[in-house]
Structures are given as C-alpha cells and as structure tokens.
Design a protein around this motif. Structure first.
Motif, mmCIF file in Angstrom:
data_model
loop_
_atom_site.group_PDB
_atom_site.id
_atom_site.type_symbol
_atom_site.label_atom_id
_atom_site.label_comp_id
_atom_site.label_asym_id
_atom_site.label_seq_id
_atom_site.Cartn_x
_atom_site.Cartn_y
_atom_site.Cartn_z
ATOM 1 N N ARG A 1 0.542 3.928 -2.851
ATOM 2 C CA ARG A 1 0.112 5.276 -2.483
ATOM 3 C C ARG A 1 1.052 6.317 -3.081
ATOM 4 O O ARG A 1 0.627 7.338 -3.612
ATOM 5 N N TYR B 1 -6.552 2.838 -5.486
ATOM 6 C CA TYR B 1 -5.598 3.738 -6.156
ATOM 7 C C TYR B 1 -5.658 3.638 -7.690
ATOM 8 O O TYR B 1 -4.760 4.117 -8.371
ATOM 9 N N GLU C 1 0.825 -1.203 0.000
ATOM 10 C CA GLU C 1 0.000 0.000 0.000
ATOM 11 C C GLU C 1 0.867 1.264 0.000
ATOM 12 O O GLU C 1 0.587 2.223 -0.724
ATOM 13 N N GLN C 2 1.910 1.226 0.820
ATOM 14 C CA GLN C 2 2.775 2.399 0.890
ATOM 15 C C GLN C 2 3.371 2.716 -0.484
ATOM 16 O O GLN C 2 3.379 3.857 -0.935
#
Ligand SMILES: *Cc1c(COP(=O)(O)O)cnc(C)c1O
Length: 438
Positions: free
Chosen positions: A210, A249, A206-207
């Motif tokens: 993102r 995203y 996710e990081q």
C-alpha cells in the motif's frame, strides 16, 4: 579408473559449485559412474539412493528409458538451432503444452533457473516501462520478495534472494530489494494456526505494498515451500492474499515454481493449491526430468501485448545462446508425457502418503516440525552439534543414502519413481545417519 584417481583429478581441475573447496580435504568427493532409477553408482560400484533428486531436478529416475529415447530421436534430426528468426517442432509443442498447463500463453526460454528469474524481473520492469505513457506509472522499478527466499544466484536473482551466506559478500553489487515477513509456519506464535499466521504475514505485505506500490514492479515468491530456506512450508492462504494484494495495487506476481513445479507439492504447480494465476511463472529443474538444462518463463497476453510494437526497443531483446534448445525441449515433452501416460499426480498421492506414514517413525528422535507437502518431507533436528549438517551428510553416504541437510533440516525430495521398499531403506539409513551424527 578408481574412485581415488578420479577425485584427485577432479580436485585439481574442477571448481565445484556451492562448495568451500578446502573442505574436500576432509570430505571426499564421490565420483559417480552411472545412474539407474533412484540409485547413483560410484566408480567402484557402491550405490547411493538419490533422496534429493540430484538437487531437485530428477523426477522419473536416472536412466529413464522414455526420456532417453526422446532425446536420442531428436538427436537424429536437429540438435540445435538458434531461436531468433527460427523455430522448431519441440519448442512449439512444449510452449503449447506449458500454456495449457499453466494458463499462461507466452513462453520465453533460457537454460537455468536463475536466468528465468532474471527474465521475469526484466520483463516485469520492461512491461511497466512500455506502458508508462498509458498508465502514468513511471517509477515502477523495484522488487520485493520474502525473507529467506531463494531465486538463484546471478546478480539480479541474488538481489531478490535472502540467504545471507550466498548474498552478503556480494551486497555492494546488488540492486536494492525489500523482504516481506516469511509465512513459514514454524515462525507462528504458540497456538497460532498456520493459516492465521499466513494471513497475519499477508497483512504486513499489504501494508508495505500500500505504501510503496508506486515504485513496485513485482513481488516474486516461491509458492507453498521456500525450499532452499530449509523446506519452509506455508499455508496457501498467503498466496491467495498475495494475489489479491498484487492485483489491487498493480504489482506483478512472479511465481518461482523452479523447485516446486511439476508435481512436487502434489499438484502440477503449487499455485493451483491457492487457485492463483501469477503474472509470470518461472520453471526449470524438473522440467526435463533432470536430463538437460532448460528453463522457461510464462506470462500473460497482457504482458506480451505491451511488448508487441513497431518499435524494436519495446521488444524483449533478451537472449541466451541455447534458448529453446530442441534436445532439452524434447526431454521436457517426454517428461510431461510421463505425467499423463502414468497418471503420476494420482499415483504420487499414495506414494506421498506412504512416505509420510513411514517417516513418522523418526519422531522417536529429538526432531521437530516433521512436515510434508506432496513429494517433499522434512524435519528439523534438535542438536547442538554445529557440524550436524556435514556429519549427517557423510554418515548417510556411508549408509548408501544421498541426503543433503540444510542446516539442521533434513529433507527427502526423491524421484517419483521411488518404491515403497526404497522408502523403507531411506528411513533405516536416515535413522542410522542420525544416530551417528547428532
Ligand atoms: C534452484 C532454484 C533457482 C535457481 O535455479 P538454477 O538452475 O540453480 O539457477 C531459483 N529459484 C528456486 C526456487 C530454486 O529452487
């Protein structure tokens, strides 16, 4: 023709895949004359149990009467016609069937797994390109995959593959892609559950997403098992989170089910175990029961609609000569029919159970991570022998068993038609091979 003559001629004329040919000076090729069920017979009649389903393609045994008959029947009417401008019943039926099974209604065909990967990557990129005026996302040109992933070996597929021995030499030719931490449960901290570790890896995914989503077209992943990495298994929670992250995203999720599709992990498709629908699913290997080369990429209405336009260039102009070959499609239809007529997924549950129980006996050896998922079972051998993999392979062959360890990982991925007696044989031959090669 004796084994010796055939293998001499082969070494003269055939360049074998995934092989340093010089090693055949000490490890002879095996000329195979015929197959029957789980067995392969060499030119002199010695038989080998095909515990790796001939590189993961064979689902219902060699010389399977149903698949063979379907191909023969098709052969009498139409062997091939190009799929641009033409269509035929086997490709229509197969596409409808695959849509029903995957929930993805548009099937594009090729002949191998690597081509399916190429197609999914190109389609994803092209989708974002076609939509850029509406979405304002003009820079989605990059792909991410997992560490230790395998998606095939043509240049595009190799770019998202992460196996050093296959990739490093060609690095100057490959597009850049980033690899996310693998949720392989063997990499978890001491005391950390497979699920907790999977979720921790998903946080790292996710990081990255993102920070980079503006330039990311897709995340390609092997659902549940990274097979070529050595049957690296992970918790389905990772897939579920990956799906959420990709949706959040605006990054496509490409499920490479080339190895794990068609019942291998216990469900028809591995994604089902995380209740995940990908934007693209890549299929090949078992799709024809191991009879003929065929691969398919299935995708959503949304993706399909982004290509549907008056402009030719907005269409997906990719093609291969044998796209949607009728013989291969009829083999695939026969294969899918066996799943239904013989209630395969249900029956495999018992078989997988028996396989797992039987193989517990291997814990008497210095092994670790004995693991299983559906009709795949694997373990890692603790040995300092750097030649273990080749040694075990040739010792198993002497025992009449075709194993192909990946590094120190030994695995079984047999045809679903394997019997309990044959599973017992697989165990005893493996034990003998281990004793002689550790
Ligand atoms: C085998 C495999 C491929 C490549 O398929 P080929 O038919 O060998 O090109 C791609 N992805 C996965 C997960 C595979 O196991």
């Amino acid at each position: 023709m004796t084994n010796q003559t055939l293998l001499d001629r082969s070494l003269q004329a055939v360049w074998h895949p995934c092989t340093q040919m010089k090693q055949h000076e000490s490890y002879p090729l095996i000329p195979i004359h015929k197959g029957e069920g789980v067995w392969l017979y060499d030119a002199e009649g010695k038989r080998y149990l095909d515990a790796v389903s001939s590189w993961w393609v064979n689902l219902f045994g060699h010389n399977n009467p149903h698949i063979k008959d379907a191909i023969k029947l098709q052969l009498d009417t139409l062997e091939h016609v190009m799929l641009a401008g033409f269509t035929h019943q086997p490709v229509i039926e197969l596409s409808e069937k695959l849509a029903q099974l995957t929930g993805l209604g548009h099937a594009f065909y090729a002949s191998d797994g690597a081509s399916a990967t190429e197609i999914a990557l190109k389609m994803s990129f092209h989708y974002w390109h076609n939509c850029s005026a509406q979405t304002g996302k003009t820079n989605k040109t990059k792909f991410i995959s997992l560490q230790n992933s395998y998606h095939g070996e043509t240049l595009g597929a190799l770019a998202v593959t992460d196996v050093a021995i296959f990739k490093d030499t060609y690095a100057p030719l490959l597009m850049q892609s980033a690899q996310m931490p693998s949720p392989d449960f063997r990499l978890a901290e001491n005391g950390e559950s497979a699920e907790a570790f999977a979720l921790r890896c998903a946080d790292q995914l996710e990081q990255y997403v993102r920070e980079h989503h503006a330039e990311l077209a897709a995340f390609i992943i092997e659902p549940l098992i990274q097979c070529a990495a050595g049957m690296a298994m992970y918790h389905p929670a990772y897939l579920k989170r990956a799906r959420q992250i990709c949706s959040q995203y605006d990054v496509h999720l490409i499920a490479d089910e080339i190895a794990v599709g068609f019942g291998r992990t216990g469900t028809m498709f591995a994604c089902e175990q995380a209740a995940v629908t990908a934007d693209f699913i890549c299929l090949s290997k078992g799709i024809t029961g191991g009879y003929l080369p065929l691969s398919a990429v299935l995708t959503t209405d949304t993706v399909y609609q982004a290509f549907y336009d008056d402009s030719t260039a907005k269409g997906f102009l990719h093609s291969h000569s044998y796209t949607g070959n009728p013989l291969a499609c009829s083999a695939a239809l026969a294969t899918l029919a066996i799943f239904e007529s013989d209630n395969i997924l249900e029956k495999n549950k018992e078989k997988a159970c028996y396989l797992n129980e039987t193989m517990q006996a291997l814990t008497a050896f210095p092994i670790e991570h004995l693991r299983h998922q559906g009709m795949i079972l694997a373990f890692d051998v603790k040995t300092n022998n750097p030649q273990f993999s080749r040694g075990c392979y040739s010792q198993a062959l002497q025992q009449g068993l075709l194993l192909r360890p990946i590094g120190n990982t030994v695995y079984f991925m047999p045809p679903y038609t394997i019997t309990e007696a044959e599973i017992d044989f697989m165990l005893s031959a493996t034990m003998n091979a281990l004793r002689a090669s550790m």
